[in-house]
Write a protein that holds these residues in place. Structure first.
Motif, short mmCIF file in Angstrom:
data_model
loop_
_atom_site.label_atom_id
_atom_site.label_comp_id
_atom_site.label_asym_id
_atom_site.label_seq_id
_atom_site.Cartn_x
_atom_site.Cartn_y
_atom_site.Cartn_z
N SER A 80 53.27 60.53 77.69
CA SER A 80 52.25 61.52 78.04
C SER A 80 52.86 62.38 79.15
N HIS A 81 52.99 63.65 78.89
CA HIS A 81 53.69 64.51 79.85
C HIS A 81 53.11 65.93 79.77
N ALA A 82 52.93 66.53 80.92
CA ALA A 82 52.38 67.89 80.98
C ALA A 82 53.52 68.90 81.05
N GLY A 83 53.48 69.89 80.17
CA GLY A 83 54.51 70.94 80.20
C GLY A 83 54.22 71.95 81.31
N GLU A 84 55.12 72.89 81.42
CA GLU A 84 54.92 73.94 82.44
C GLU A 84 53.71 74.79 82.09
N HIS A 85 53.20 75.48 83.09
CA HIS A 85 52.14 76.44 82.79
C HIS A 85 52.72 77.56 81.95
N LEU A 86 51.86 78.14 81.14
CA LEU A 86 52.31 79.17 80.20
C LEU A 86 52.89 80.38 80.94
N GLN A 87 52.31 80.67 82.11
CA GLN A 87 52.83 81.77 82.94
C GLN A 87 53.07 81.22 84.34
N PRO A 122 49.14 70.96 74.42
CA PRO A 122 48.51 70.33 75.59
C PRO A 122 47.10 69.90 75.24
N SER A 123 46.62 68.87 75.91
CA SER A 123 45.25 68.40 75.65
C SER A 123 44.26 69.21 76.50
N GLY A 124 43.01 68.98 76.28
CA GLY A 124 41.95 69.65 77.06
C GLY A 124 41.49 70.93 76.39
N LEU A 125 40.23 71.28 76.63
CA LEU A 125 39.66 72.48 76.03
C LEU A 125 40.40 73.73 76.49
N ALA A 126 40.85 73.71 77.75
CA ALA A 126 41.55 74.88 78.28
C ALA A 126 43.05 74.77 78.05
N GLY A 127 43.48 73.72 77.39
CA GLY A 127 44.92 73.54 77.13
C GLY A 127 45.70 73.30 78.40
N ASP A 128 45.07 72.66 79.38
CA ASP A 128 45.75 72.45 80.67
C ASP A 128 46.09 70.98 80.91
N GLY A 129 45.91 70.14 79.89
CA GLY A 129 46.19 68.72 80.07
C GLY A 129 47.59 68.36 79.61
N ALA A 130 47.87 67.07 79.68
CA ALA A 130 49.19 66.59 79.27
C ALA A 130 49.28 66.55 77.74
N SER A 131 50.47 66.73 77.26
CA SER A 131 50.71 66.52 75.83
C SER A 131 51.02 65.04 75.63
N THR A 132 50.53 64.49 74.56
CA THR A 132 50.79 63.06 74.33
C THR A 132 51.46 62.87 72.98
N ALA A 133 52.28 61.85 72.92
CA ALA A 133 52.95 61.53 71.65
C ALA A 133 52.87 60.04 71.44
N TYR A 134 52.60 59.66 70.22
CA TYR A 134 52.62 58.23 69.85
C TYR A 134 53.02 58.19 68.38
N ARG A 135 54.25 57.89 68.15
CA ARG A 135 54.77 57.88 66.76
C ARG A 135 55.58 56.61 66.52
N LYS A 136 55.51 56.14 65.28
CA LYS A 136 56.26 54.92 64.94
C LYS A 136 57.19 55.25 63.77
N ARG A 187 59.74 59.53 81.24
CA ARG A 187 59.28 59.54 82.62
C ARG A 187 60.16 60.52 83.40
N PRO A 188 59.71 61.73 83.59
CA PRO A 188 60.57 62.71 84.30
C PRO A 188 60.97 62.24 85.69
N GLU A 189 60.07 61.46 86.34
CA GLU A 189 60.39 60.98 87.69
C GLU A 189 61.53 59.96 87.67
N LEU A 190 61.80 59.38 86.48
CA LEU A 190 62.92 58.43 86.36
C LEU A 190 64.10 59.07 85.64
N GLY A 191 64.05 60.35 85.49
CA GLY A 191 65.19 61.06 84.93
C GLY A 191 65.02 61.51 83.49
N GLY A 192 63.92 61.24 82.88
CA GLY A 192 63.68 61.73 81.52
C GLY A 192 63.39 60.59 80.56
N PHE A 193 64.12 60.58 79.45
CA PHE A 193 63.85 59.57 78.42
C PHE A 193 64.28 58.17 78.88
#
Lengths: 546, 167
Positions: free
Chosen positions: B45-52, B100-114, B158-164
């Motif tokens: 679960s990670h939030a991308g940059e703001h669009l602007q 991005p999640s949220g009605l305003a598109g301001d939440g984190a993007s989530t991925a769960y794939r197997k 985990r971006p705080e741990l360097g990424g993937f």
């Protein structure tokens, strides 16, 4: 869209209507066929197919009692949960192991009787009209039972629990309403938190308690609702579960390990039958199927082909508020309320149209519904608008008018039993009632002691499975002098016969009628009661029968 | 029906019921996944940059706002969709845009794939773009992994741990 009273829905194409009714009739016959087999082994009083609801309650209590015992020894830690159950299963096998097995097998048995109960009530057409409430409140119970069972398997924390935890949370995630993925809690052993177990224990305790509340609501509109199976059936069922628990104890599978994917899993198909679908269809599709199916079940009472009988009505001039109709109504549709007219009685009967099924059992209980009344018009205190007691007397007298022979019989049957038309003959008249308990005992008295017929034959639903729950039971008790209004002692019992044949035993019904007629022919002629005016008013009738 | 026959009938009915309950409580076994395969599970679960990019308001613009709403930065809430790509043994295993999640598109993007894959040695590359750039990726992690049968191989981010993180 509700259908008009006492009619089939005109907006369904006739072909479709016939098909629906045809499928239901076949299914009903199948149930009755199974009933016949079980009746032979268990007797109608113990037939488990007629006690599916009470068996469900019984299994629920077994699950609760065994669950309380297991909870005493259960540890909610990630590793301790599995270990505590291993201790119960292997070290304390004689008590904890048996309790665990009873817990599991009673839960599975609950699913079987619940599903059969639902199917049976649908097939027997006991979910529409004023009976919608019981059906409607039963549907959430399906979800609650499954929630209880699935959360229970989760707590074992073996590979099956691991599979269930991941599959369930992935399914919940597919709803898209959770900010964070719940399934991420089960990514690997490092991400697993013991708090989730505490939550599951809470759910596994809270949901059954809530379920008990819904079960209580489920039976609220039924008078004399039974929540316990007959003792013999309960003992046999418990014995069967105990034997199964000892012969095949419930065991844990290998302990859960989130670093390894469960591959081949021993599966409880009663609770997890839908889970394999999650491997082949999207979770949202399964939500649509489960939600849509539940919605369909909820709406079923109002979907065509609908049918609703006219409800009973009270005539205050003839009601003295004796309360017999209140006592006998199987659906709590009649209540006693303070008098609204200036009659010298304290109460009057009031019918709730929402609860009344129009079975007429209340009419059979009313002491003023006596055909002996001659000086006044035959209007009882409570009556059915579409088949009043006066109309019934006229129809009966008209039907028997041309009977001949010395074994003249009038058959009173219900509209949910075997086909009555086939019984009609030169010495047999047939009258169809909504429920045979609509017939006041005084009618039988009237027919026999006045010499209108040589005998009265009662028939209807299969024994133990009255469409209106208590019709057969009340009839039997009235005839036996155990329930008011009693059949008077002067009526010779050998001139009365009962046959609860249901819809499948037509030949047996005909045979029993012939046997009854042979018996009547062998009896000496009946000495008629002197004819005298017996017109009674409400108060007099009540005293007469008290 | 004679009493003994009745009891026998009851015994048969109870036995059949017990047989059904006892059997379907555990059998037949369900094969959830081929035992020879391993599972790659990607979840984050990670939030991308703001669009602007945020813009600093001028003093004149701030003066026009009520005093309690005078935030110096004006940021558009909406975030960019993440671009995720998984490559296994030189072939693209998965590539998707995660909104991005949220009605305003301001939440984190989530991925769960197997992804069930054959057990054995594989060259695995994970790439992710979470910025406004048009091409290329902001994070990339590659490794040769040896997967045992039924292994649950987790790809976290985990971006705080360097990424993937390959777990």
């Amino acid at each position: 869209m509700a259908c008009p009273a006492s009619s089939v829905c005109p907006w369904i194409r006739p072909g479709v209507r016939v098909q629906v009714i045809g499928i239901r009739s076949v299914a009903k016959a199948a149930f009755e066929g199974a009933d016949n087999v079980f009746n032979r082994a268990f007797t109608p009083a113990w037939n488990p197919l007629c006690h599916l609801g009470t068996l469900g309650w019984f299994f629920y209590w077994i699950v609760i009692v065994s669950g309380i015992y297991l909870y005493i020894f259960f540890d909610t830690g990630i590793n301790q949960a599995y270990e505590s159950l291993e201790y119960l299963t292997n070290v304390q096998w004689y008590a904890g192991g048996v309790m665990r097995s009873l817990h599991r097998y009673a839960s599975d048995a609950l699913i079987i009787v619940m599903m059969l109960h639902l199917l049976r009530e649908f097939v027997m057409d006991r979910y529409r009209g004023s009976r919608w409430f019981t059906w409607f409140t039963g549907v959430p119970l399906l979800w609650l039972v499954f929630a209880c069972g699935i959360s229970g398997y989760w707590m074992v924390w073996d590979v099956l629990a691991q599979y269930i935890a991941i599959a369930s949370t992935e399914w919940l995630d597919s709803l898209g309403i959770f900010g964070q993925s719940i399934a991420r809690n089960f990514l690997n052993n490092d991400t697993l938190s013991g708090r989730f177990f505490t939550l599951m224990v809470f759910i596994h305790i809270a949901v059954p308690l809530f379920m008990l509340l819904v079960m209580w609501i489920h039976i609220q509109r039924q008078r004399n609702a039974r929540v316990n199976p007959p003792v013999g059936l309960a003992v046999g069922t418990l014995g069967m579960l105990l034997a199964l628990s000892l012969a095949r104890p419930a065991l844990s599978q290998a302990p859960a390990n989130l670093d390894k994917v469960p591959s081949v899993i021993d599966f409880d198909w009663f609770y997890l039958v839908a889970y394999p679908l999650l491997d082949t269809i999207p979770g949202q599709t399964l939500w649509a199927i489960a939600g849509g199916g539940s919605l369909l079940l909820l709406l079923l009472p109002w979907l065509p082909p609908g049918q609703r009988r006219a409800t009973a009505s009270v005539d205050l001039d003839n009601c003295n508020g004796c309360g017999r109709c209140v006592e006998d109504c199987p659906f709590s549709a009649v209540s006693l309320q303070p008098r609204t007219d200036d009659a010298a009685f304290s109460h009057e009967a009031v019918v709730s149209d929402n609860l009344c099924t129009g079975c007429g059992i209340c009419v059979g209980a009313c002491p003023t519904a006596t055909p002996f009344r001659r000086t006044s018009e035959l209007i009882p205190g409570i009556d059915l608008p579409d088949l009043g007691i006066q109309e019934l007397r006229e129809k009966t007298l008209s039907a028997i008018a041309n009977l001949s022979g010395n074994a003249r019989v009038v058959v009173f049957g219900c509209s949910h039993g075997a086909g009555l038309e086939q019984l009609q003959g030169a010495d047999v008249a047939v009258l169809k009632l909504p429920c045979v308990a609509m017939l006041p005992p005084s009618f039988i008295d009237f027919m026999i002691t006045r010499g209108h017929v040589n005998g009265v034959f009662l028939t209807g639903c299969a024994d133990g499975d009255c469409h209106y729950r208590l019709g057969i039971e009340w009839t039997g008790q009235r005839l036996a002098g155990e329930r008011d209004p009693y059949l008077r002692k002067r009526v010779p019992r050998e001139r009365i016969a009962e046959s609860w044949a249901g819809i499948t035993r037509n030949k047996r019904l005909q045979q029993e009628l012939r046997t009854f007629q042979d018996r009547l022919r062998a009896l000496p002629p009946f000495k008629r009661t002197p004819h005298r005016s017996t017109g009674v008013r409400a108060g007099e009738a009540a005293e007469h029968h008290a | 029906m004679p009493k003994a026959l009745q009891y026998f009938g009851q015994f048969i009915a109870y036995a059949l019921f017990a047989l059904v309950v006892g059997y379907f409580a555990t059998q037949p076994a369900y094969t959830h996944m081929d035992p020879d395969k391993a599972l790659i599970k990607m979840s984050f679960s990670h939030a991308g940059e703001h669009l602007q990019e945020c813009r600093r308001l001028t003093q004149e613009e701030l003066n026009l706002l009520p005093p309690n709403m005078r935030r110096p930065m004006d940021c558009l809430r909406k975030r960019v969709a993440l671009l995720i790509e998984l490559e296994l043994d030189g072939a693209i295993l998965y590539r998707d845009e995660l909104p991005p999640s949220g009605l305003a598109g301001d939440g984190a993007s989530t991925a769960y794939r197997k992804f069930p894959v054959p057990a054995g040695s594989h060259h695995l590359v994970a790439r992710l773009r979470d910025s406004r750039r048009e091409d290329g990726f902001d994070y990339e992690q590659a490794a040769v992994v040896t997967l045992a049968p039924q292994q649950n191989f987790v790809i976290d981010f985990r971006p705080e741990l360097g990424g993937f993180l390959f777990l």
